[in-house]
Motif scaffolding. Structure first.
Motif, PDB file in Angstrom:
ATOM      1  N   LEU A 169     -10.465  91.517 112.844  1.00 47.21           N
ATOM      2  CA  LEU A 169     -11.533  92.427 112.432  1.00 47.21           C
ATOM      3  C   LEU A 169     -11.010  93.612 111.628  1.00 47.21           C
ATOM      4  O   LEU A 169     -11.720  94.156 110.781  1.00 47.21           O
ATOM      5  CB  LEU A 169     -12.286  92.937 113.663  1.00 47.21           C
ATOM      6  CG  LEU A 169     -13.111  91.903 114.442  1.00 47.21           C
ATOM      7  CD1 LEU A 169     -13.702  92.544 115.689  1.00 47.21           C
ATOM      8  CD2 LEU A 169     -14.219  91.327 113.579  1.00 47.21           C
ATOM      9  N   GLN A 170      -9.773  94.009 111.874  1.00 47.44           N
ATOM     10  CA  GLN A 170      -9.210  95.158 111.165  1.00 47.44           C
ATOM     11  C   GLN A 170      -9.144  94.940 109.644  1.00 47.44           C
ATOM     12  O   GLN A 170      -9.124  95.900 108.871  1.00 47.44           O
ATOM     13  CB  GLN A 170      -7.805  95.476 111.679  1.00 47.44           C
ATOM     14  CG  GLN A 170      -6.786  94.367 111.446  1.00 47.44           C
ATOM     15  CD  GLN A 170      -5.387  94.761 111.867  1.00 47.44           C
ATOM     16  OE1 GLN A 170      -4.878  95.786 111.417  1.00 47.44           O
ATOM     17  NE2 GLN A 170      -4.772  93.959 112.725  1.00 47.44           N
ATOM     18  N   PHE A 171      -9.130  93.677 109.211  1.00 44.09           N
ATOM     19  CA  PHE A 171      -9.042  93.387 107.776  1.00 44.09           C
ATOM     20  C   PHE A 171     -10.406  93.368 107.085  1.00 44.09           C
ATOM     21  O   PHE A 171     -10.476  93.326 105.854  1.00 44.09           O
ATOM     22  CB  PHE A 171      -8.344  92.044 107.546  1.00 44.09           C
ATOM     23  CG  PHE A 171      -6.919  92.011 108.012  1.00 44.09           C
ATOM     24  CD1 PHE A 171      -6.058  93.075 107.770  1.00 44.09           C
ATOM     25  CD2 PHE A 171      -6.426  90.917 108.714  1.00 44.09           C
ATOM     26  CE1 PHE A 171      -4.747  93.057 108.198  1.00 44.09           C
ATOM     27  CE2 PHE A 171      -5.119  90.883 109.151  1.00 44.09           C
ATOM     28  CZ  PHE A 171      -4.275  91.956 108.897  1.00 44.09           C
ATOM     29  N   ILE A 172     -11.483  93.350 107.883  1.00 43.27           N
ATOM     30  CA  ILE A 172     -12.801  93.289 107.272  1.00 43.27           C
ATOM     31  C   ILE A 172     -13.027  94.531 106.409  1.00 43.27           C
ATOM     32  O   ILE A 172     -12.817  95.661 106.833  1.00 43.27           O
ATOM     33  CB  ILE A 172     -13.899  93.168 108.342  1.00 43.27           C
ATOM     34  CG1 ILE A 172     -13.864  91.749 108.944  1.00 43.27           C
ATOM     35  CG2 ILE A 172     -15.277  93.463 107.773  1.00 43.27           C
ATOM     36  CD1 ILE A 172     -14.909  91.494 110.009  1.00 43.27           C
ATOM     37  N   GLY A 173     -13.440  94.287 105.183  1.00 48.92           N
ATOM     38  CA  GLY A 173     -13.584  95.366 104.213  1.00 48.92           C
ATOM     39  C   GLY A 173     -12.509  95.331 103.147  1.00 48.92           C
ATOM     40  O   GLY A 173     -12.669  95.909 102.071  1.00 48.92           O
ATOM     41  N   ALA A 186     -11.276  93.394 100.426  1.00 49.58           N
ATOM     42  CA  ALA A 186     -11.923  92.340  99.640  1.00 49.58           C
ATOM     43  C   ALA A 186     -11.034  91.112  99.445  1.00 49.58           C
ATOM     44  O   ALA A 186     -11.501  89.970  99.572  1.00 49.58           O
ATOM     45  CB  ALA A 186     -12.358  92.895  98.282  1.00 49.58           C
ATOM     46  N   ALA A 187      -9.748  91.339  99.180  1.00 51.48           N
ATOM     47  CA  ALA A 187      -8.839  90.214  98.928  1.00 51.48           C
ATOM     48  C   ALA A 187      -8.648  89.379 100.195  1.00 51.48           C
ATOM     49  O   ALA A 187      -8.713  88.140 100.167  1.00 51.48           O
ATOM     50  CB  ALA A 187      -7.499  90.734  98.424  1.00 51.48           C
ATOM     51  N   ASN A 188      -8.415  90.057 101.334  1.00 51.39           N
ATOM     52  CA  ASN A 188      -8.221  89.332 102.588  1.00 51.39           C
ATOM     53  C   ASN A 188      -9.484  88.586 103.010  1.00 51.39           C
ATOM     54  O   ASN A 188      -9.428  87.432 103.433  1.00 51.39           O
ATOM     55  CB  ASN A 188      -7.817  90.310 103.697  1.00 51.39           C
ATOM     56  CG  ASN A 188      -6.380  90.779 103.558  1.00 51.39           C
ATOM     57  OD1 ASN A 188      -5.610  90.210 102.809  1.00 51.39           O
ATOM     58  ND2 ASN A 188      -6.028  91.827 104.273  1.00 51.39           N
ATOM     59  N   TYR A 205     -10.681  79.836 102.118  1.00 50.22           N
ATOM     60  CA  TYR A 205      -9.811  78.855 102.786  1.00 50.22           C
ATOM     61  C   TYR A 205     -10.592  78.082 103.834  1.00 50.22           C
ATOM     62  O   TYR A 205     -10.476  76.851 103.928  1.00 50.22           O
ATOM     63  CB  TYR A 205      -8.611  79.561 103.418  1.00 50.22           C
ATOM     64  CG  TYR A 205      -7.537  78.605 103.893  1.00 50.22           C
ATOM     65  CD1 TYR A 205      -6.468  78.277 103.059  1.00 50.22           C
ATOM     66  CD2 TYR A 205      -7.595  78.016 105.148  1.00 50.22           C
ATOM     67  CE1 TYR A 205      -5.487  77.382 103.465  1.00 50.22           C
ATOM     68  CE2 TYR A 205      -6.625  77.120 105.568  1.00 50.22           C
ATOM     69  CZ  TYR A 205      -5.564  76.808 104.724  1.00 50.22           C
ATOM     70  OH  TYR A 205      -4.602  75.923 105.130  1.00 50.22           O
ATOM     71  N   LEU A 206     -11.406  78.780 104.612  1.00 46.00           N
ATOM     72  CA  LEU A 206     -12.204  78.117 105.640  1.00 46.00           C
ATOM     73  C   LEU A 206     -13.156  77.106 105.008  1.00 46.00           C
ATOM     74  O   LEU A 206     -13.284  75.973 105.481  1.00 46.00           O
ATOM     75  CB  LEU A 206     -12.994  79.165 106.444  1.00 46.00           C
ATOM     76  CG  LEU A 206     -13.929  78.628 107.527  1.00 46.00           C
ATOM     77  CD1 LEU A 206     -13.129  77.956 108.647  1.00 46.00           C
ATOM     78  CD2 LEU A 206     -14.783  79.755 108.098  1.00 46.00           C
ATOM     79  N   ILE A 213     -19.058  93.697 109.951  1.00 47.15           N
ATOM     80  CA  ILE A 213     -18.846  92.439 110.673  1.00 47.15           C
ATOM     81  C   ILE A 213     -19.996  91.473 110.403  1.00 47.15           C
ATOM     82  O   ILE A 213     -19.789  90.285 110.133  1.00 47.15           O
ATOM     83  CB  ILE A 213     -18.709  92.702 112.187  1.00 47.15           C
ATOM     84  CG1 ILE A 213     -17.480  93.575 112.468  1.00 47.15           C
ATOM     85  CG2 ILE A 213     -18.611  91.381 112.967  1.00 47.15           C
ATOM     86  CD1 ILE A 213     -17.365  94.034 113.919  1.00 47.15           C
ATOM     87  N   VAL A 214     -21.211  91.991 110.464  1.00 50.09           N
ATOM     88  CA  VAL A 214     -22.398  91.164 110.220  1.00 50.09           C
ATOM     89  C   VAL A 214     -22.381  90.610 108.800  1.00 50.09           C
ATOM     90  O   VAL A 214     -22.661  89.414 108.577  1.00 50.09           O
ATOM     91  CB  VAL A 214     -23.675  91.978 110.482  1.00 50.09           C
ATOM     92  CG1 VAL A 214     -24.912  91.241 109.972  1.00 50.09           C
ATOM     93  CG2 VAL A 214     -23.810  92.272 111.986  1.00 50.09           C
ATOM     94  N   ASP A 215     -22.050  91.444 107.816  1.00 47.19           N
ATOM     95  CA  ASP A 215     -21.971  90.977 106.426  1.00 47.19           C
ATOM     96  C   ASP A 215     -20.925  89.878 106.284  1.00 47.19           C
ATOM     97  O   ASP A 215     -21.136  88.893 105.552  1.00 47.19           O
ATOM     98  CB  ASP A 215     -21.622  92.149 105.499  1.00 47.19           C
ATOM     99  CG  ASP A 215     -22.776  93.126 105.335  1.00 47.19           C
ATOM    100  OD1 ASP A 215     -23.926  92.765 105.690  1.00 47.19           O
ATOM    101  OD2 ASP A 215     -22.529  94.254 104.868  1.00 47.19           O
ATOM    102  N   PHE A 216     -19.791  90.047 106.976  1.00 53.04           N
ATOM    103  CA  PHE A 216     -18.718  89.060 106.914  1.00 53.04           C
ATOM    104  C   PHE A 216     -19.175  87.720 107.504  1.00 53.04           C
ATOM    105  O   PHE A 216     -18.946  86.659 106.909  1.00 53.04           O
ATOM    106  CB  PHE A 216     -17.495  89.586 107.664  1.00 53.04           C
ATOM    107  CG  PHE A 216     -16.310  88.674 107.629  1.00 53.04           C
ATOM    108  CD1 PHE A 216     -15.484  88.617 106.515  1.00 53.04           C
ATOM    109  CD2 PHE A 216     -16.000  87.859 108.716  1.00 53.04           C
ATOM    110  CE1 PHE A 216     -14.379  87.775 106.474  1.00 53.04           C
ATOM    111  CE2 PHE A 216     -14.916  87.010 108.690  1.00 53.04           C
ATOM    112  CZ  PHE A 216     -14.102  86.972 107.562  1.00 53.04           C
ATOM    113  N   ILE A 217     -19.834  87.754 108.654  1.00 52.21           N
ATOM    114  CA  ILE A 217     -20.324  86.529 109.277  1.00 52.21           C
ATOM    115  C   ILE A 217     -21.290  85.795 108.353  1.00 52.21           C
ATOM    116  O   ILE A 217     -21.275  84.559 108.252  1.00 52.21           O
ATOM    117  CB  ILE A 217     -20.997  86.842 110.632  1.00 52.21           C
ATOM    118  CG1 ILE A 217     -19.961  87.370 111.636  1.00 52.21           C
ATOM    119  CG2 ILE A 217     -21.697  85.597 111.210  1.00 52.21           C
ATOM    120  CD1 ILE A 217     -20.554  87.921 112.916  1.00 52.21           C
TER     121      ILE A 217
END
Length: 360
Positions: A284-288, A290-292, A299-300, A349-353
């Motif tokens: 979760l620390q990487f969320i935000g 953009a590259a990660n 990849y997923l 987190i919600v945007d990422f999901i």
């Protein structure tokens, strides 16, 4: 005539009793490990990134939007207990969810056709649990402590303690068509001899949970090849890594020899969920970043498939794209772990999901 009538009544009574005992109870019918073979799940780490009830509703809604079938709530770890326990006597707060709050979340998820799976990880990852136990039950604490972050899985008092806690969680999560609990059993300290007792520990808790209508799930990395025949057959295995994040040649060679592979599990006809620690794990620390974020999402979606596992190859190297052609199921678990993620907002987190696509 009267004798025939009495015999008929007696026979009907006997048959009725036999039918009652032969018929599976509602609890027994609810345990269903095969249900995870072709479903997609999302794990959210509340032990290291606690969330409030409203925040979790947003996460569950996002998971439902992306067609995840279940959400695992990782309720505790070394850092934090995210559920209130009557036995542990901790107080409910914004990020320590009461039994009533958990029941509301179950109802919220069920309305969106999402199963909620509690995860109280034992015997390792129990630092927060042990600290609370020391405050309220110091005698129990001394009995069950292996080290500052682990329960002594060789001691019967530990089984008694865990059953009490699972029984509380069972009551909060039971009102679902399918019921399951992620026991954990990952990154467990100990010797090979102790791991034999770990198998017994897992089996005892599994049998307890089965009687209460729950399917048991464990991680793979502490399961020995030599113990697989003794492990209860109805336990679901989340396969994240054969190496357990070990990197030295000696450790990898040892683990390839001793720890279960996907082939071992297939030969034993066990239910496997692919939780590939390279393709389906994200911090979760990487969320935000953009590259990660984009790398993981791409990849997923594009490189990962449910038959690519994280195993140790014949050359003694960790291989995150080990092709297992015999795997025909599509069960996948995406895990969002919360190390050092205090500043990450729920909205991110919600945007990422909402950007996640899991191949089937």
């Amino acid at each position: 005539m009267h004798n025939k009538l009495r015999f008929g009544i007696w026979l009907m009574a006997v048959l009725s009793v036999l039918l009652v005992f032969a018929r599976p109870t509602q609890a027994q019918a609810a345990a269903n490990p095969s249900a995870f073979a072709n479903r997609q799940g999302l794990l959210i780490d509340l032990g290291r990134h606690p969330l409030s009830e409203p925040d979790l509703q947003r996460v569950i809604q996002a998971a439902a939007d992306q067609k995840f079938h279940y959400v695992v709530l990782h309720l505790s770890d070394n850092e934090h207990l995210s559920f209130q326990s009557k036995y542990l006597k901790n107080k409910a707060t914004k990020t320590v969810l009461s039994p009533a709050a958990l029941k509301r979340l179950v109802k919220f998820a069920s309305a969106r056709h999402v199963q909620l799976v509690p995860a109280l990880d034992v015997p390792a990852h129990t630092g927060a649990l042990l600290r609370q136990l020391k405050k309220t039950h110091p005698k129990d604490y001394r009995r069950v402590k292996l080290d500052s972050q682990s329960l002594d899985y060789t001691h019967k008092a530990t089984v008694t303690l865990v059953k009490k806690l699972y029984q509380e969680l069972d009551a909060s999560f039971k009102n679902q068509p399918q019921r399951a609990l992620l026991l954990g059993a990952d990154e467990v300290p100990g010797t090979d001899n102790m791991y034999r007792q770990l198998t017994t520990f897992i089996n005892q808790l599994n049998q307890f949970q089965n009687k209460r209508g729950y399917t048991t799930i464990v991680w793979n990395d502490s399961l020995l090849k030599s113990q697989l025949k003794k492990l209860n057959r109805n336990i679901v295995v989340n396969y994240w890594s054969q190496s357990g994040n070990r990197a030295t040649t000696k450790a990898l060679t040892n683990r390839r020899t001793k720890r279960v592979s996907v082939s071992d599990l297939l030969n034993a006809k066990r239910t496997i969920v692919n939780a590939n620690s390279y393709a389906t794990y994200y911090q979760l620390q990487f969320i935000g970043n953009a590259a990660n974020d984009q790398y993981f999402i791409d990849y997923l979606r594009d490189a990962y498939r449910p038959y690519f596992f994280n195993e140790i190859n014949a050359a003694g190297q960790n291989q995150d794209r080990t092709y297992e052609p015999r795997v025909t199921t599509t069960g996948t678990l995406v895990s969002l772990w919360g190390h050092d993620a205090q500043g990450v907002q729920t909205s991110a987190i919600v945007d990422f999901i909402h950007k996640l696509t899991v191949p089937k």
